[in-house]
Design a protein around this motif. Structure first.
Motif, PDB file in Angstrom:
ATOM      1  N   GLY A   1       6.429 -38.498   5.503  1.00 21.74           N
ATOM      2  CA  GLY A   1       6.698 -39.816   4.950  1.00 21.74           C
ATOM      3  C   GLY A   1       8.129 -39.992   4.508  1.00 21.74           C
ATOM      4  O   GLY A   1       8.412 -40.702   3.541  1.00 21.74           O
TER       5      GLY A   1
ATOM      6  N   TYR B   1       5.882 -47.767  11.269  1.00 18.98           N
ATOM      7  CA  TYR B   1       4.497 -47.315  11.125  1.00 18.98           C
ATOM      8  C   TYR B   1       3.777 -48.233  10.145  1.00 18.98           C
ATOM      9  O   TYR B   1       4.405 -48.964   9.357  1.00 18.98           O
ATOM     10  CB  TYR B   1       4.434 -45.863  10.639  1.00 18.98           C
ATOM     11  N   ASP B   2       2.443 -48.197  10.196  1.00 17.29           N
ATOM     12  CA  ASP B   2       1.660 -48.968   9.235  1.00 17.29           C
ATOM     13  C   ASP B   2       0.862 -48.015   8.362  1.00 17.29           C
ATOM     14  O   ASP B   2       0.528 -46.899   8.750  1.00 17.29           O
ATOM     15  CB  ASP B   2       0.721 -49.952   9.939  1.00 17.29           C
ATOM     16  N   LYS B   3       0.565 -48.470   7.143  1.00 20.80           N
ATOM     17  CA  LYS B   3      -0.107 -47.644   6.148  1.00 20.80           C
ATOM     18  C   LYS B   3      -1.232 -48.450   5.510  1.00 20.80           C
ATOM     19  O   LYS B   3      -0.978 -49.486   4.884  1.00 20.80           O
ATOM     20  CB  LYS B   3       0.901 -47.206   5.076  1.00 20.80           C
TER      21      LYS B   3
END
Length: 732
Positions: free
Chosen positions: A190, A509-511
């Motif tokens: 991350g 990116y997606d979270k």
């Protein structure tokens, strides 16, 4: 012809005999000066050569096959003042006896990180914070962040779903260079360095240099450098095995084997950690509503690290080494929370050589390669995968070549020069346009350590950098030390340079956040970050007591952070609630003041601690930087007592800090204070056996932040926990 052959053979045999006749052995003993007790494991070596050994259980040492001549012999042992003596070797055997005095502080220890060359801590021209083996043992930390929170008020770790985010004096992990034995730790989780591979049980000491060190170390060193030096033994054979058990399924074990066969040395270690994880709250935030959840503040996880190093002394001047390390970590999530967890895999290897030119001069060559991979690991059938299948998300590869020379020009000047080539590659299907990105950096650097007058020394250095995407940069550094009896005064100016990472430029990116999704975007229009760091410190040292105060200011231009941008209609239709994109804050920085003190009270008691005030600001928008508190502190009380075959060590440690600022709807993270009690019981067994039995209580007053999952946390401590560990060490 036969006569000639016999004659040549005789000449050759006589020559070899003459050569070997010039070689002899250096033997002797190392003892404590006051008691006369032999010191086990003391290092004895010839300065400027690869020759050295350690003392056995009787304090004796032997160094064989040494050429006749005059050498500078250095004898050191943890907890004692180092001895340096000139010895002349002649004949088949030369004997010597060394008496070491007990040191009540770590100021006599040697540090290398600030200048890249050895200096006593007290006389190091670049201020270095040393966390030594005794303090590391007393903290009995679970992991690296637990250790640093316990020993240094300048450090902070913000909890994250995939791991903690480190800070030094208000600047985050992106600006901190983490080294293990001088080699960069690579691969991020991350955007943060994955620190799980560091086991405190395998750490000999930690050296911290705050502020920009780009002149010597290049990029990522705007906030500071953390150099973790691992344990090594020069005994013929040294075995260490330890196991620790604690609350919430904590199981940590460490095993190491050191072998030294003359010119060949081998160091092998294996570390493994596991936890069942825990919840802080059964509820999570979903917009303004609370919903029940199985999400955990600390996910269950397992990891292991295997490390092997081989070193060989080809001659008294030339040595070579190779080293490889394998690291693997799995982070598990409940099936009701997500259809996959996370898996990380890293393989690194280094190889190098060191050639000693004599009189303090040497050349070193190092090659370092690191390959870090990040996967989704499925816990149920989904997306065409079965349970336990892995889907690779990203792969990071870094190769670096470093050539360095150290030359003692005179008694007043020592010059370090070098060059470095670094190439990085990032691969990700679906998270990068084109699925691959790369960048390289070329650098040249030079540094002069000079003695100006008797009590004044300085370090002047600079690095020239050429980056594939962002052109050239020049980063100078100047540090000075003035000694006035029991006082040391240091001043530093340094300039930092940091190019945007490949992820900051191109990665998206997606979270998932509850029933919503957050989208994070790279930005190819980012500018490189530059900094100007100023610091002044005063240090007072007498036997058994030290106190230091440091004021600093670190101005950063074009600091990279996230900003909230408008979510596209397409992303909103796919459930994206919030979109965040990297951008440059044109003016930002931190300033503050650090206090550190240590004192021996007598009768085995000691106290220590520190306080750090941090003012971290986004100067462009006139708000505080996110995730930073203003006040941090540590305090500790220790006790040590020795009997004939038993040693008791007890340590009470406290950590406190106030709330951290966040500019969003979730609000600030709460402040906290945590107290920890550790006891270590050392038993000297038969022969060469040493047993360490440790037990402790963490978070004695049972503090828990039970805010809903998804809130900002200052600490994710689950409350009062307990642990016990046993370590067995054998040295021969």
């Amino acid at each position: 012809m036969p006569k000639i052959n016999w004659l040549l053979t005789c000449i050759l045999l006589c020559s070899v005999s003459a050569i070997w006749a010039q070689n002899g052995s250096f033997t002797g003993t190392v003892s404590e000066k006051n008691s006369g007790e032999p010191l086990v494991g003391a290092n004895v070596y010839f300065n400027g050569t690869t020759l050295g050994t350690v003392t056995d259980k009787n304090g004796r040492f032997v160094i064989k096959n040494v050429k006749s001549g005059t050498y500078e012999v250095i004898v050191s042992c943890i907890g004692y003042h180092r001895v340096k003596e000139e010895i002349t070797l002649a004949g088949p055997e030369t004997k010597s006896e060394f008496l070491l005095e007990v040191s009540t502080s770590s100021l006599g220890e040697v540090v290398v990180t600030g200048t890249g060359t050895p200096h006593h801590l007290k006389s190091a021209p670049v201020q270095t914070e040393l966390i030594d083996k005794k303090l590391i043992d007393r903290i009995a930390a679970t992991d690296f962040n637990d250790l640093m929170l316990g020993v240094s008020p300048s450090f902070d770790f913000s909890p994250g779903a995939m791991g903690p985010f480190m800070q030094i004096n208000g600047l985050g992990n992106d600006y901190i260079l983490v080294l293990i034995d001088g080699k960069r730790v690579y691969g991020d989780v991350g955007g943060q360095t994955d620190l799980s591979r560091i086991n405190p049980n395998n750490v000999e000491r930690i050296e911290v240099v705050k502020g920009a060190s780009s002149a010597l170390y290049g990029s990522e060193a705007i906030a500071g450098v953390v150099n973790i030096i691992t344990k090594k033994s020069k005994s013929k054979a040294a075995v260490v095995t330890s196991n620790r058990y604690g609350s919430y399924g904590e199981w940590i074990h460490h095993h190491s084997l050191d072998l030294n066969f003359g010119r060949l040395s081998s160091t092998t270690s294996f570390d493994r950690k596991a936890t069942d994880g825990w919840q802080l709250s059964k509820y999570e935030l979903d917009d303004d509503d609370l919903e029940e959840t199985d999400a955990m503040a600390q996910n269950a996880s397992t990891d292991f690290t295997f490390n092997q190093k081989l070193s060989y002394d080809l001659t008294q001047q030339l040595s070579v080494y190779v080293q490889g390390a394998k690291y693997k970590r799995d982070v598990l999530r409940p099936q009701t929370v997500g259809k996959y967890g996370y898996s990380y895999d890293d393989f690194s290897y280094v190889a190098g050589a060191e050639y000693l030119l004599g009189k303090g001069n040497k050349l070193t060559l190092d090659w370092n390669s690191d390959n870090f991979k990040y996967y989704y690991k499925y816990n149920q059938p989904a997306d065409g995968f079965q349970a336990d299948d892995k889907a690779k998300q990203t792969e990071q590869l870094r190769n670096a070549l470093n050539l360095k020379g150290i030359f003692k020009l005179s008694k007043s000047h020592q010059l370090s020069v070098g060059g470095e080539y670094v190439n990085e590659e990032l691969e990700s299907e679906g998270r990068l346009e084109g699925e691959k990105a790369d960048a390289y950096t070329l650098a040249l650097y030079a540094q002069d350590e000079m003695k100006i007058v008797k009590n004044l020394s300085a370090v002047v250095g600079a690095r020239f950098v050429n980056h594939k995407e962002f052109g050239s940069a020049f980063t100078p550094k100047l540090s000075a030390l003035y000694n006035l009896k029991d006082f040391n005064f240091r001043a530093t100016y340094s300039r930092g340079f940091k190019a945007p990472t490949l992820k900051e430029l191109y990665y998206h990116y997606d979270k998932p956040m509850g029933s919503s999704v957050y989208l994070f975007l790279g930005n190819p229009d980012l500018e490189p970050q530059t900094s100007d760091y100023y610091a002044f410190s005063a240090e007072y040292i007498i036997d058994g007591f030290s106190f230091s105060v440091t004021g600093y200011q670190n101005d950063v231009d074009d600091l990279i952070d996230y900003e909230t941008v408008e979510t596209s209609e397409e992303d909103a239709a796919n459930g994206v609630k919030r979109t965040r994109r990297h951008y440059n804050i044109s003016k930002a920085g931190t300033k503050g003041i650090d206090f550190l003190f240590n004192a021996n009270l007598g009768a085995g008691f000691s106290i220590g601690g520190g306080y750090s005030y941090v003012d971290a600001k986004n100067k462009t928008d006139d708000i505080r930087l996110e995730g930073v508190a203003e006040n941090y502190g540590n305090a500790r009380l220790g006790y040590v007592h020795n009997w004939k075959k038993y040693q008791l060590t007890a340590n009470l440690n406290a950590r406190f800090q106030d709330e951290k600022f966040f500019d969003d709807d979730e609000g600030n993270a709460k402040g906290y204070n945590l107290w920890k009690l550790t006891t270590i019981h050392r038993f000297y067994g038969p022969g060469d056996f040493v047993f360490d039995l440790s037990a402790g209580i963490d978070n004695i007053f049972d503090y828990v932040d039970d805010s809903p999952y998804g809130s900002h946390y200052g600490t994710i401590s689950p409350g009062r926990t307990y642990f016990v560990s046993l370590q067995i060490a054998i040295n021969q």
